[in-house]
Design a protein around this motif. Structure first.
Motif, PDB file in Angstrom:
ATOM      1  N   ALA A 167       0.834  -1.202   0.000  1.00 51.63           N
ATOM      2  CA  ALA A 167       0.000   0.000   0.000  1.00 51.63           C
ATOM      3  C   ALA A 167       0.867   1.249   0.000  1.00 51.63           C
ATOM      4  CB  ALA A 167      -0.933  -0.013   1.208  1.00 51.63           C
ATOM      5  N   ALA A 168       1.963   1.236   0.763  1.00 50.43           N
ATOM      6  CA  ALA A 168       2.878   2.377   0.767  1.00 50.43           C
ATOM      7  C   ALA A 168       3.553   2.527  -0.583  1.00 50.43           C
ATOM      8  CB  ALA A 168       3.920   2.201   1.866  1.00 50.43           C
ATOM      9  N   ALA A 169       3.931   1.410  -1.203  1.00 47.71           N
ATOM     10  CA  ALA A 169       4.599   1.473  -2.500  1.00 47.71           C
ATOM     11  C   ALA A 169       3.686   2.070  -3.565  1.00 47.71           C
ATOM     12  CB  ALA A 169       5.060   0.078  -2.921  1.00 47.71           C
ATOM     13  N   ARG A 170       2.389   1.793  -3.474  1.00 49.99           N
ATOM     14  CA  ARG A 170       1.458   2.409  -4.431  1.00 49.99           C
ATOM     15  C   ARG A 170       1.457   3.922  -4.280  1.00 49.99           C
ATOM     16  NH1 ARG A 170      -1.782  -2.084  -3.013  1.00 49.99           N
ATOM     17  NH2 ARG A 170      -2.974  -0.838  -1.522  1.00 49.99           N
ATOM     18  N   ALA A 171       1.547   4.393  -3.045  1.00 52.17           N
ATOM     19  CA  ALA A 171       1.520   5.837  -2.798  1.00 52.17           C
ATOM     20  C   ALA A 171       2.849   6.505  -3.132  1.00 52.17           C
ATOM     21  CB  ALA A 171       1.151   6.099  -1.337  1.00 52.17           C
ATOM     22  N   VAL A 172       3.957   5.837  -2.801  1.00 51.21           N
ATOM     23  CA  VAL A 172       5.284   6.434  -2.994  1.00 51.21           C
ATOM     24  C   VAL A 172       5.685   6.402  -4.456  1.00 51.21           C
ATOM     25  CG1 VAL A 172       7.738   6.210  -2.399  1.00 51.21           C
ATOM     26  CG2 VAL A 172       5.984   5.861  -0.654  1.00 51.21           C
ATOM     27  N   GLY A 173       5.317   5.342  -5.160  1.00 52.27           N
ATOM     28  CA  GLY A 173       5.690   5.208  -6.562  1.00 52.27           C
ATOM     29  C   GLY A 173       6.769   4.162  -6.755  1.00 52.27           C
ATOM     30  N   PRO A 174       7.105   3.844  -7.992  1.00 50.17           N
ATOM     31  CA  PRO A 174       8.047   2.757  -8.270  1.00 50.17           C
ATOM     32  C   PRO A 174       9.475   3.102  -7.881  1.00 50.17           C
ATOM     33  CG  PRO A 174       7.478   3.902 -10.295  1.00 50.17           C
ATOM     34  CD  PRO A 174       6.584   4.466  -9.220  1.00 50.17           C
ATOM     35  N   PHE A 175      10.290   2.062  -7.776  1.00 48.86           N
ATOM     36  CA  PHE A 175      11.723   2.244  -7.589  1.00 48.86           C
ATOM     37  C   PHE A 175      12.333   2.798  -8.879  1.00 48.86           C
ATOM     38  CE2 PHE A 175      10.620  -0.904  -4.387  1.00 48.86           C
ATOM     39  CZ  PHE A 175      11.364  -0.499  -3.298  1.00 48.86           C
ATOM     40  N   ARG A 176      13.430   3.504  -8.752  1.00 48.08           N
ATOM     41  CA  ARG A 176      14.059   4.137  -9.899  1.00 48.08           C
ATOM     42  C   ARG A 176      14.773   3.094 -10.769  1.00 48.08           C
ATOM     43  NH1 ARG A 176      14.780   9.949  -9.935  1.00 48.08           N
ATOM     44  NH2 ARG A 176      15.902   9.478 -11.851  1.00 48.08           N
ATOM     45  N   ALA A 177      14.097   2.666 -11.821  1.00 52.63           N
ATOM     46  CA  ALA A 177      14.717   1.699 -12.735  1.00 52.63           C
ATOM     47  C   ALA A 177      15.893   2.318 -13.473  1.00 52.63           C
ATOM     48  CB  ALA A 177      13.677   1.180 -13.728  1.00 52.63           C
ATOM     49  N   ASP A 178      15.852   3.645 -13.705  1.00 52.90           N
ATOM     50  CA  ASP A 178      16.940   4.280 -14.454  1.00 52.90           C
ATOM     51  C   ASP A 178      18.218   4.397 -13.631  1.00 52.90           C
ATOM     52  OD1 ASP A 178      15.849   6.165 -12.755  1.00 52.90           O
ATOM     53  OD2 ASP A 178      15.929   7.814 -14.191  1.00 52.90           O
ATOM     54  N   PHE A 179      18.131   4.200 -12.308  1.00 54.71           N
ATOM     55  CA  PHE A 179      19.351   4.148 -11.498  1.00 54.71           C
ATOM     56  C   PHE A 179      20.087   2.828 -11.717  1.00 54.71           C
ATOM     57  CE2 PHE A 179      18.971   7.367  -7.762  1.00 54.71           C
ATOM     58  CZ  PHE A 179      18.684   8.382  -8.658  1.00 54.71           C
ATOM     59  N   VAL A 186      18.180   4.196  -1.186  1.00 53.76           N
ATOM     60  CA  VAL A 186      18.323   5.505  -0.540  1.00 53.76           C
ATOM     61  C   VAL A 186      17.280   6.476  -1.092  1.00 53.76           C
ATOM     62  CG1 VAL A 186      19.876   7.442  -0.122  1.00 53.76           C
ATOM     63  CG2 VAL A 186      20.787   5.112  -0.194  1.00 53.76           C
ATOM     64  N   GLU A 187      17.191   6.568  -2.398  1.00 55.29           N
ATOM     65  CA  GLU A 187      16.253   7.507  -3.030  1.00 55.29           C
ATOM     66  C   GLU A 187      14.816   7.168  -2.668  1.00 55.29           C
ATOM     67  OE1 GLU A 187      13.348   9.043  -5.631  1.00 55.29           O
ATOM     68  OE2 GLU A 187      13.945   6.916  -5.713  1.00 55.29           O
ATOM     69  N   TRP A 188      14.455   5.881  -2.723  1.00 58.61           N
ATOM     70  CA  TRP A 188      13.064   5.491  -2.456  1.00 58.61           C
ATOM     71  C   TRP A 188      12.706   5.747  -0.999  1.00 58.61           C
ATOM     72  CZ3 TRP A 188       9.591   2.491   0.200  1.00 58.61           C
ATOM     73  CH2 TRP A 188       8.354   2.265  -0.413  1.00 58.61           C
ATOM     74  N   GLY A 189      13.623   5.440  -0.087  1.00 57.92           N
ATOM     75  CA  GLY A 189      13.350   5.678   1.319  1.00 57.92           C
ATOM     76  C   GLY A 189      13.135   7.156   1.615  1.00 57.92           C
ATOM     77  N   MET A 190      13.931   8.008   0.996  1.00 59.18           N
ATOM     78  CA  MET A 190      13.775   9.444   1.205  1.00 59.18           C
ATOM     79  C   MET A 190      12.484   9.959   0.573  1.00 59.18           C
ATOM     80  SD  MET A 190      17.700  10.726   0.746  1.00 59.18           S
ATOM     81  CE  MET A 190      18.929  10.329   2.008  1.00 59.18           C
ATOM     82  N   ARG A 191      12.119   9.382  -0.556  1.00 60.12           N
ATOM     83  CA  ARG A 191      10.848   9.762  -1.186  1.00 60.12           C
ATOM     84  C   ARG A 191       9.671   9.325  -0.320  1.00 60.12           C
ATOM     85  NH1 ARG A 191       9.083   6.923  -6.166  1.00 60.12           N
ATOM     86  NH2 ARG A 191      11.288   6.393  -6.332  1.00 60.12           N
ATOM     87  N   LEU A 245      17.116  16.152  -6.788  1.00 57.77           N
ATOM     88  CA  LEU A 245      15.788  15.719  -6.361  1.00 57.77           C
ATOM     89  C   LEU A 245      15.316  16.525  -5.155  1.00 57.77           C
ATOM     90  CD1 LEU A 245      16.296  11.856  -6.713  1.00 57.77           C
ATOM     91  CD2 LEU A 245      15.355  13.474  -8.387  1.00 57.77           C
ATOM     92  N   PRO A 246      14.121  17.115  -5.218  1.00 55.74           N
ATOM     93  CA  PRO A 246      13.659  17.978  -4.119  1.00 55.74           C
ATOM     94  C   PRO A 246      13.397  17.232  -2.822  1.00 55.74           C
ATOM     95  CG  PRO A 246      11.919  17.656  -5.750  1.00 55.74           C
ATOM     96  CD  PRO A 246      13.160  17.081  -6.339  1.00 55.74           C
ATOM     97  N   HIS A 247      13.100  15.930  -2.883  1.00 53.23           N
ATOM     98  CA  HIS A 247      12.785  15.193  -1.656  1.00 53.23           C
ATOM     99  C   HIS A 247      14.029  14.683  -0.939  1.00 53.23           C
ATOM    100  CE1 HIS A 247      12.703  12.217  -4.990  1.00 53.23           C
ATOM    101  NE2 HIS A 247      13.377  11.471  -4.130  1.00 53.23           N
ATOM    102  N   VAL A 248      15.190  14.824  -1.538  1.00 49.93           N
ATOM    103  CA  VAL A 248      16.432  14.435  -0.856  1.00 49.93           C
ATOM    104  C   VAL A 248      16.800  15.546   0.115  1.00 49.93           C
ATOM    105  CG1 VAL A 248      18.892  13.927  -1.167  1.00 49.93           C
ATOM    106  CG2 VAL A 248      17.203  13.021  -2.779  1.00 49.93           C
ATOM    107  N   PRO A 249      16.965  15.244   1.402  1.00 49.63           N
ATOM    108  CA  PRO A 249      17.230  16.297   2.396  1.00 49.63           C
ATOM    109  C   PRO A 249      18.520  17.062   2.100  1.00 49.63           C
ATOM    110  CG  PRO A 249      16.595  14.243   3.473  1.00 49.63           C
ATOM    111  CD  PRO A 249      16.808  13.918   2.028  1.00 49.63           C
TER     112      PRO A 249
END
Length: 305
Positions: A167-179, A186-191, A245-249
């Motif tokens: 359910a959280a993954a649906r809200a957060v969005g997919p993992f960065r395949a282009d990475f 790291v990116e997904w957790g911060m997002r 990325l704006p969501h990276v602290p």
């Protein structure tokens, strides 16, 4: 109630050690809803048959991309498979990991504990440990609200050993395949945290995990994971990409800018300015600044067997 039938465990495999992969399947399969292996390299029929034997009564699915799509795309395949099977969680694993017995059920129980306390956990992860037992990652004090189940809030968690709520993954969005690989967790957790979710590590649920090809030992007892040139390239490239990325602290961005030159110098010195390491550094910096992501195989073509 045992929560593990609502979990799909997924292993991402790329030219794995067959014996290690069999041990991992045998360790994690009991009680799961299903187990999936994303074969980013060819998996022989006899090896697939041996994995099914190790899985016992747990259904085992082998997902075969057309080629090596990378870790991010593999995680997204596993999330889609979990959704199709109406599973509540995905338990992500690398081929070099080995969780303790009962780890999945323990993490699911920790997730329920956090949810009952009013948290919105996107990930509850096992504590990765080196083969000698040394904890990997940044240490932090456990949350005092959970004295019987030491849980610490984290900015992100190692993807391997992470129990991800669908359910959280649906809200957060997919993992960065282009990475492709490196910094995806790291990116997904911060997002996730920017979206109001939390990330947790269960310090009392250990998981053996091997990083890179060893460590570079530094003064004062410090160590740095030694990565092959391809991984050094993706590490540098993706770290620079995250600066946009704006969501990276801001604190993480400042730490990256402060430590990256030192890391580069250590790698170059340790490998005595080896041509492939110099190439990995140069192309990683250039492609990171240009935001040129995707498969690293255009920079480091796969070698013939």
């Amino acid at each position: 109630m045992d929560a593990t039938p609502t979990v799909l465990a997924g292993i991402v495999a790329f030219h794995p050690d067959p014996a290690q992969l069999r041990r991992l399947v045998a360790a994690v399969a009991p009680g799961l809803g299903a187990l999936a292996v994303v074969a980013n390299s060819p998996l022989a029929p006899e090896e697939e048959a041996s994995l099914r034997r190790e899985a016992g009564g747990t259904p085992l699915l082998v997902l075969r991309p057309a080629g090596n799509e990378g870790v991010g795309a593999a995680y997204n395949r596993l999330l889609a498979e979990a959704e199709a099977r109406a599973c509540a969680f995905v338990f992500l694993l690398d081929q070099d990991s080995l969780p303790a017995p009962g780890a999945v059920a323990a993490l699911a129980a920790r997730w329920r504990c956090l949810a009952e306390a009013g948290e919105r956990p996107a990930i509850v992860a096992a504590q990765p440990v080196a083969p000698g037992g040394r904890p990997l990652g940044t240490a932090a004090a456990p949350d005092p609200r959970f004295p019987d189940t030491p849980l610490r809030r984290a900015g992100f968690a190692f993807s391997s050993g992470s129990l991800v709520a669908c359910a959280a993954a649906r809200a957060v969005g997919p993992f960065r395949a282009d990475f492709f690989i490196d910094a995806i967790d790291v990116e997904w957790g911060m997002r996730a945290r920017a979206g109001g979710f939390s990330v947790w590590v269960a310090s009392d649920v250990p998981m053996q995990h091997a990083l890179g090809r060893g460590v570079i030992r530094l003064p004062l007892g410090l160590t740095l994971t030694d990565q092959p040139p391809l991984r050094l390239y993706t590490f540098l490239r993706n770290q620079l990409a995250m600066l946009r990325l704006p969501h990276v602290p801001r604190a993480h961005k400042a730490r990256t800018l402060l430590l990256l030159p030192a890391r580069i110098g250590i790698y170059l010195a340790h490998h005595r300015l080896a041509p492939e390491v110099r190439r990995a550094v140069a192309r990683g910096l250039l492609d990171g600044l240009r935001h040129r992501l995707g498969s690293p195989e255009r920079v480091f073509p796969p070698r013939a067997p």
